[in-house]
Design a protein around this motif. Sequence first.
Motif, short mmCIF file in Angstrom:
data_model
loop_
_atom_site.label_atom_id
_atom_site.label_comp_id
_atom_site.label_asym_id
_atom_site.label_seq_id
_atom_site.Cartn_x
_atom_site.Cartn_y
_atom_site.Cartn_z
N MET A 1 0.84 -1.18 0.00
CA MET A 1 0.00 0.00 0.00
C MET A 1 0.87 1.24 0.00
O MET A 1 2.05 1.17 0.34
CB MET A 1 -0.91 0.00 1.20
CG MET A 1 -0.20 0.37 2.50
SD MET A 1 -0.92 -0.30 3.94
CE MET A 1 0.11 -1.71 4.16
N GLU A 2 0.32 2.34 -0.37
CA GLU A 2 1.01 3.63 -0.29
C GLU A 2 1.06 4.01 1.19
O GLU A 2 0.03 4.17 1.83
CB GLU A 2 0.25 4.67 -1.12
CG GLU A 2 0.94 5.99 -1.23
CD GLU A 2 2.20 5.95 -2.07
OE1 GLU A 2 3.06 6.81 -1.83
OE2 GLU A 2 2.35 5.08 -2.96
N GLN A 3 2.26 4.12 1.72
CA GLN A 3 2.44 4.28 3.17
C GLN A 3 1.67 5.46 3.75
O GLN A 3 0.97 5.31 4.75
CB GLN A 3 3.93 4.40 3.51
CG GLN A 3 4.15 4.49 5.02
CD GLN A 3 5.59 4.22 5.41
OE1 GLN A 3 6.25 3.37 4.82
NE2 GLN A 3 6.06 4.93 6.40
N VAL A 4 1.77 6.60 3.14
CA VAL A 4 1.12 7.78 3.69
C VAL A 4 -0.41 7.63 3.69
O VAL A 4 -1.09 8.22 4.52
CB VAL A 4 1.59 9.05 2.94
CG1 VAL A 4 1.05 9.11 1.53
CG2 VAL A 4 1.26 10.29 3.72
N GLU A 5 -0.95 6.82 2.78
CA GLU A 5 -2.39 6.60 2.73
C GLU A 5 -2.85 5.64 3.83
O GLU A 5 -4.05 5.52 4.08
CB GLU A 5 -2.80 6.10 1.35
CG GLU A 5 -2.59 7.17 0.29
CD GLU A 5 -2.84 6.71 -1.12
OE1 GLU A 5 -2.57 7.51 -2.03
OE2 GLU A 5 -3.30 5.57 -1.34
N LEU A 6 -1.91 4.98 4.47
CA LEU A 6 -2.18 4.20 5.68
C LEU A 6 -1.94 5.05 6.92
O LEU A 6 -2.79 5.15 7.80
CB LEU A 6 -1.31 2.95 5.74
CG LEU A 6 -1.33 2.20 7.08
CD1 LEU A 6 -2.67 1.51 7.29
CD2 LEU A 6 -0.18 1.20 7.16
N THR A 7 -0.77 5.69 6.98
CA THR A 7 -0.35 6.34 8.22
C THR A 7 -1.11 7.62 8.55
O THR A 7 -1.42 7.86 9.71
CB THR A 7 1.17 6.63 8.21
OG1 THR A 7 1.49 7.45 7.08
CG2 THR A 7 1.96 5.33 8.15
N LEU A 36 7.13 4.01 -5.68
CA LEU A 36 7.72 2.74 -6.10
C LEU A 36 8.83 2.25 -5.17
O LEU A 36 9.36 1.16 -5.35
CB LEU A 36 8.26 2.85 -7.53
CG LEU A 36 7.22 3.19 -8.59
CD1 LEU A 36 7.89 3.38 -9.95
CD2 LEU A 36 6.14 2.13 -8.67
N ASP A 37 9.19 3.05 -4.18
CA ASP A 37 10.26 2.69 -3.25
C ASP A 37 9.68 2.05 -1.99
O ASP A 37 8.65 2.51 -1.48
CB ASP A 37 11.06 3.94 -2.85
CG ASP A 37 11.74 4.60 -4.04
OD1 ASP A 37 12.21 3.87 -4.92
OD2 ASP A 37 11.77 5.85 -4.07
N LYS A 38 10.36 1.01 -1.50
CA LYS A 38 9.90 0.37 -0.26
C LYS A 38 9.90 1.38 0.88
O LYS A 38 10.84 2.16 1.03
CB LYS A 38 10.80 -0.81 0.11
CG LYS A 38 10.44 -2.08 -0.60
CD LYS A 38 11.19 -3.26 -0.01
CE LYS A 38 10.74 -4.54 -0.69
NZ LYS A 38 11.41 -5.70 -0.13
N LEU A 61 -9.53 2.00 3.18
CA LEU A 61 -8.77 1.25 2.19
C LEU A 61 -7.70 2.15 1.59
O LEU A 61 -8.01 3.02 0.78
CB LEU A 61 -9.70 0.74 1.09
CG LEU A 61 -10.75 -0.28 1.51
CD1 LEU A 61 -11.79 -0.47 0.42
CD2 LEU A 61 -10.09 -1.59 1.88
N PRO A 62 -6.43 1.97 2.00
CA PRO A 62 -5.37 2.76 1.40
C PRO A 62 -5.14 2.31 -0.04
O PRO A 62 -5.44 1.18 -0.41
CB PRO A 62 -4.14 2.46 2.25
CG PRO A 62 -4.53 1.49 3.28
CD PRO A 62 -5.95 1.07 3.03
N GLY A 63 -4.56 3.21 -0.82
CA GLY A 63 -4.30 2.89 -2.21
C GLY A 63 -2.87 2.49 -2.47
O GLY A 63 -2.28 1.71 -1.73
N GLY A 64 -2.32 3.10 -3.51
CA GLY A 64 -1.14 2.58 -4.16
C GLY A 64 -1.70 1.68 -5.25
O GLY A 64 -2.89 1.37 -5.25
#
Length: 167
Positions: A1-7, A36-38, A61-64
Amino acid sequence: MEQVELTEPWEAVEEAGGLPGLISTQSGRVQAYDHLDKGDSFTADSTVNVASPSDFDALVLPGGVANPDYLRTQPEAVAFVRAFFDTGKPVAAICHAPWVLIEAGVVSGRTLTSWPSLRTDLANAGATWTDIEVQVCDAGPNRLITSRKPDDLKAFCQALLSGLPRR
């Protein structure tokens, strides 16, 4: 997932006095990404085949790209998302996450926003797509909150919190 969309939604819920939980398709660690970076990894609190919507006030629901693309191929994850709609609980989805909503069959007749590349997918599933920062749709049995991208997170989090029960 896109981290910021979770955090960012996680922190907003915590700051409002809520207790967020991370649900995954498998137990263990979940990998987040910064585009695209871990990014960091996070420990799942439960799995979709164990958790119940009755344990939560809402679903975020986070994206990415990879996360929702994977989730929409997992019947247990799709059923978990669908169960939130069946119980009338709020659901919030950002970026590519509406792909999971399409798979769950819950977007027809609703107005959503998303990452622009999902526009045709949403229209083909019977939704109305709009290009705005946050879209709140109360047209169905529950509140559906959607946003396009990480730049929209402030408005997304505000809309999410406005739809949660006060504790």
